[in-house]
Design a protein around this motif. Sequence first.
Motif, PDB file in Angstrom:
ATOM      1  N   THR A  65      49.222 -22.987  26.245  1.00  0.00           N
ATOM      2  CA  THR A  65      48.397 -22.547  25.116  1.00  0.00           C
ATOM      3  C   THR A  65      47.013 -23.217  25.057  1.00  0.00           C
ATOM      4  O   THR A  65      46.268 -22.997  24.092  1.00  0.00           O
ATOM      5  CB  THR A  65      49.150 -22.733  23.774  1.00  0.00           C
ATOM      6  OG1 THR A  65      49.742 -24.034  23.755  1.00  0.00           O
ATOM      7  CG2 THR A  65      50.229 -21.688  23.614  1.00  0.00           C
ATOM      8  N   HIS A  66      46.682 -24.027  26.058  1.00  0.00           N
ATOM      9  CA  HIS A  66      45.286 -24.512  26.152  1.00  0.00           C
ATOM     10  C   HIS A  66      44.999 -24.936  27.590  1.00  0.00           C
ATOM     11  O   HIS A  66      45.597 -25.873  28.103  1.00  0.00           O
ATOM     12  CB  HIS A  66      45.027 -25.683  25.194  1.00  0.00           C
ATOM     13  CG  HIS A  66      43.610 -26.171  25.211  1.00  0.00           C
ATOM     14  ND1 HIS A  66      42.551 -25.399  24.753  1.00  0.00           N
ATOM     15  CD2 HIS A  66      43.049 -27.333  25.639  1.00  0.00           C
ATOM     16  CE1 HIS A  66      41.423 -26.085  24.891  1.00  0.00           C
ATOM     17  NE2 HIS A  66      41.689 -27.259  25.436  1.00  0.00           N
ATOM     18  N   HIS A  67      44.073 -24.217  28.215  1.00  0.00           N
ATOM     19  CA  HIS A  67      43.737 -24.476  29.621  1.00  0.00           C
ATOM     20  C   HIS A  67      42.216 -24.393  29.757  1.00  0.00           C
ATOM     21  O   HIS A  67      41.531 -23.844  28.892  1.00  0.00           O
ATOM     22  CB  HIS A  67      44.420 -23.396  30.486  1.00  0.00           C
ATOM     23  CG  HIS A  67      44.712 -23.820  31.903  1.00  0.00           C
ATOM     24  ND1 HIS A  67      43.847 -24.558  32.656  1.00  0.00           N
ATOM     25  CD2 HIS A  67      45.793 -23.584  32.710  1.00  0.00           C
ATOM     26  CE1 HIS A  67      44.386 -24.780  33.867  1.00  0.00           C
ATOM     27  NE2 HIS A  67      45.573 -24.206  33.922  1.00  0.00           N
ATOM     28  N   LEU A 255      43.586 -21.860  16.690  1.00  0.00           N
ATOM     29  CA  LEU A 255      44.224 -22.975  17.381  1.00  0.00           C
ATOM     30  C   LEU A 255      43.326 -24.199  17.301  1.00  0.00           C
ATOM     31  O   LEU A 255      42.174 -24.155  17.740  1.00  0.00           O
ATOM     32  CB  LEU A 255      44.469 -22.600  18.852  1.00  0.00           C
ATOM     33  CG  LEU A 255      45.487 -21.489  19.083  1.00  0.00           C
ATOM     34  CD1 LEU A 255      45.518 -21.092  20.564  1.00  0.00           C
ATOM     35  CD2 LEU A 255      46.882 -21.946  18.636  1.00  0.00           C
ATOM     36  N   PHE A 256      43.868 -25.274  16.721  1.00  0.00           N
ATOM     37  CA  PHE A 256      43.165 -26.545  16.671  1.00  0.00           C
ATOM     38  C   PHE A 256      43.754 -27.420  17.788  1.00  0.00           C
ATOM     39  O   PHE A 256      44.933 -27.778  17.755  1.00  0.00           O
ATOM     40  CB  PHE A 256      43.348 -27.217  15.295  1.00  0.00           C
ATOM     41  CG  PHE A 256      42.503 -26.608  14.183  1.00  0.00           C
ATOM     42  CD1 PHE A 256      41.725 -25.472  14.409  1.00  0.00           C
ATOM     43  CD2 PHE A 256      42.478 -27.190  12.915  1.00  0.00           C
ATOM     44  CE1 PHE A 256      40.946 -24.913  13.394  1.00  0.00           C
ATOM     45  CE2 PHE A 256      41.702 -26.639  11.900  1.00  0.00           C
ATOM     46  CZ  PHE A 256      40.933 -25.501  12.140  1.00  0.00           C
ATOM     47  N   THR A 275      47.566 -22.936  10.377  1.00  0.00           N
ATOM     48  CA  THR A 275      46.836 -23.021  11.653  1.00  0.00           C
ATOM     49  C   THR A 275      47.734 -23.610  12.742  1.00  0.00           C
ATOM     50  O   THR A 275      48.511 -24.529  12.484  1.00  0.00           O
ATOM     51  CB  THR A 275      45.591 -23.922  11.462  1.00  0.00           C
ATOM     52  OG1 THR A 275      44.883 -23.466  10.312  1.00  0.00           O
ATOM     53  CG2 THR A 275      44.690 -23.905  12.682  1.00  0.00           C
ATOM     54  N   GLY A 276      47.595 -23.089  13.960  1.00  0.00           N
ATOM     55  CA  GLY A 276      48.342 -23.656  15.086  1.00  0.00           C
ATOM     56  C   GLY A 276      47.629 -24.876  15.653  1.00  0.00           C
ATOM     57  O   GLY A 276      46.404 -25.001  15.560  1.00  0.00           O
ATOM     58  N   VAL A 277      48.411 -25.782  16.218  1.00  0.00           N
ATOM     59  CA  VAL A 277      47.862 -26.977  16.875  1.00  0.00           C
ATOM     60  C   VAL A 277      48.381 -26.967  18.305  1.00  0.00           C
ATOM     61  O   VAL A 277      49.502 -26.514  18.553  1.00  0.00           O
ATOM     62  CB  VAL A 277      48.330 -28.259  16.139  1.00  0.00           C
ATOM     63  CG1 VAL A 277      48.026 -29.515  16.949  1.00  0.00           C
ATOM     64  CG2 VAL A 277      47.675 -28.355  14.758  1.00  0.00           C
ATOM     65  N   VAL A 278      47.542 -27.416  19.250  1.00  0.00           N
ATOM     66  CA  VAL A 278      48.040 -27.525  20.629  1.00  0.00           C
ATOM     67  C   VAL A 278      47.908 -28.966  21.105  1.00  0.00           C
ATOM     68  O   VAL A 278      46.826 -29.558  21.045  1.00  0.00           O
ATOM     69  CB  VAL A 278      47.314 -26.560  21.593  1.00  0.00           C
ATOM     70  CG1 VAL A 278      47.883 -26.710  23.006  1.00  0.00           C
ATOM     71  CG2 VAL A 278      47.469 -25.118  21.122  1.00  0.00           C
ATOM     72  N   VAL A 304      53.141 -26.471  16.460  1.00  0.00           N
ATOM     73  CA  VAL A 304      52.474 -27.253  17.513  1.00  0.00           C
ATOM     74  C   VAL A 304      52.931 -26.739  18.870  1.00  0.00           C
ATOM     75  O   VAL A 304      54.119 -26.779  19.193  1.00  0.00           O
ATOM     76  CB  VAL A 304      52.807 -28.762  17.416  1.00  0.00           C
ATOM     77  CG1 VAL A 304      51.996 -29.543  18.458  1.00  0.00           C
ATOM     78  CG2 VAL A 304      52.555 -29.298  16.020  1.00  0.00           C
ATOM     79  N   GLY A 305      51.972 -26.254  19.657  1.00  0.00           N
ATOM     80  CA  GLY A 305      52.276 -25.798  21.008  1.00  0.00           C
ATOM     81  C   GLY A 305      51.892 -26.847  22.035  1.00  0.00           C
ATOM     82  O   GLY A 305      51.464 -27.958  21.696  1.00  0.00           O
ATOM     83  N   LEU A 306      52.050 -26.467  23.297  1.00  0.00           N
ATOM     84  CA  LEU A 306      51.798 -27.403  24.391  1.00  0.00           C
ATOM     85  C   LEU A 306      50.801 -26.786  25.369  1.00  0.00           C
ATOM     86  O   LEU A 306      50.972 -25.643  25.811  1.00  0.00           O
ATOM     87  CB  LEU A 306      53.121 -27.700  25.112  1.00  0.00           C
ATOM     88  CG  LEU A 306      53.098 -28.769  26.186  1.00  0.00           C
ATOM     89  CD1 LEU A 306      52.875 -30.156  25.577  1.00  0.00           C
ATOM     90  CD2 LEU A 306      54.413 -28.767  26.968  1.00  0.00           C
TER      91      LEU A 306
END
Length: 442
Positions: A65-67, A255-256, A275-278, A304-306
Motif C-alpha cells: 500500500t505504499h511504494h 492514506l497517511f 483515514t488509512g495509515v500505512v 493500518v496497512g503495510l
Amino acid sequence: MKTSFENGIVVTLGQNNQVIWKGAVVVEGENIVGIGPATELRKRFPEAESIDCSGKVVLPGFICTHHHFYSTMARGMAIPGEPASNFVEILERLWWKVDRALLEEDITLSAQIPLIECIRNGTTTVIDHHASPGMPDGSLDLIETAVRQAGIRASLCYEVSDRNVMGDGIAENERFIRKIGKGDGQIAALMGLHASFTLSDKTLETCVGIAQDAGVGCHVHVAEDRADEEDSRDKYGMPVVHRLNKFGASGPKSLFIHCVHIDEEEMDLIAATGTGVVHNPESNMNNAVGVTPLFKLLQRNILVGLGSDGMSSDMLSQMRAAYLLHRLANRDPRVAFLEAPKLLLENNPEIAERQFGVRPGEIAEGRPADLAIMDYQPPTALNETNFLGHLIFGLVDATVDTTVCKGKILMQGKKLLSMDEERIAARSRERAPQMWQRLASL
Ligand SMILES: [Zn+2]
C-alpha cells in the motif's frame, strides 16, 4: 476458458481462513469461480485446464500500500559528499536528486524493474507514489503503460510539492485523476502530496480541492521524521495531522504514510476521520526516523496497512520486519505475532478495496483471481490454527513459483510471461550512468 490450479495447499485467508490440502482454485476471466478439494472441483469443472500445484501453497496475491517505483536507479549508486546524518539530508542529498534526474525512458524502466520484482514476489496490487520533477508531464501515463504491460493492479499519483517549483506536479496529477475516473479495477488514481513541510497552504488547498471534486483521496507522507511535525507546529501552530485535516486531506480514501511522530490527539483525529495509515517498518529503520506507534493506532481501530516505501517489492519480508521491529521496540516477545500479519493480510485488502472498487486478498468465489503460488513443503502440520507460524517463519523465505493477476498467469515455473526481465535490466544498466551523471550535476 477455465483454469484449475490444483493439488496445492490452498490458504483462503479472509475472515474465515481455510487451509485446504490437495485443494483447487478455479479461475474464469478475471475472477475465482470455484474453491475446494481438487477431486470435487474436477467433477464440477471437468472442462477446466489443469495446472498442477503439488508441493506448493496457493495464497491470494500480496498487496503493497505504499511504494516508490521511481527509486529504482538509486540502487548501487554512490552518493557524493559526507553521509547524510538525518532524514532531511537524506531527502536533499539523495531522493530529491534521484527524482529530478529521471527522464522519459528512465521513468519507464524505473517502474518496469519493481513491477518485475512484484511479480517475482507474488505482489499483485501496489499503491505507488511517483516523482519526476525533471519530466512531470505524462509521467503517470508512462507508469500506467508499464503496469498494464506487467499485468498487476496499481494506484498511481504524482508527489506534489513546492520544493522545486511552487505546485510542481499538480497539473499532471489532476490530468491523470480525470483520465482514470472511476477506474477499471486495474488502475486507480490518488492525489499525491509529498509532505506537510514541503507544501504551502495554497498548494494544499488547490490539491485537496481537485481530489474532493474528483472523489479521490490524498496519498501523503505524515510525520515520517520529527522535522515534519516541528515545521507544522512552528509555521502553522498546529500538528501535521490537524493541518492536513484543516484542508480536508483526511478521510477513508486517503492514506497517511508513516505517522511515526504523531501524538495521541492526532491519532484520535485520524480515527475520527476514518483515514488509512500505512506503516513501512524497513524504511523507518533504514532512515533511522523512529518507530510508528502501531499498537496505539490499532487500539483506536485505525486501518493500518503495510507498505515498503520503495525498499522492496517483497511484502512477506516487510511483514516480518514489522513483526521483529515491534517486538524489539516494545521489548515484549508477546506482541506483533497477530498484528504484523493483520496489516498485510486483512488491512491491505481493505485499503485496496477503497482504491480499486474490487477486493483482492481472499480466495473465494467471485473474488479477483489474484494468486501467489509458492514452493513450500511444510515440515509440520499446516492448518487454520497455526498458519501464522508458517507464514512468519517459513513462507517468508519460500520462493514464489507462479503469479496470477486478474486471472492472467504473469509468471509460471518462475518464468516471467508478461515482461522480458533480461532486456529491461540490461537497458536500465545502459541508462543508469547518464542518469547518475545528471544527478551529480544537480
Ligand atoms: Zn514514501
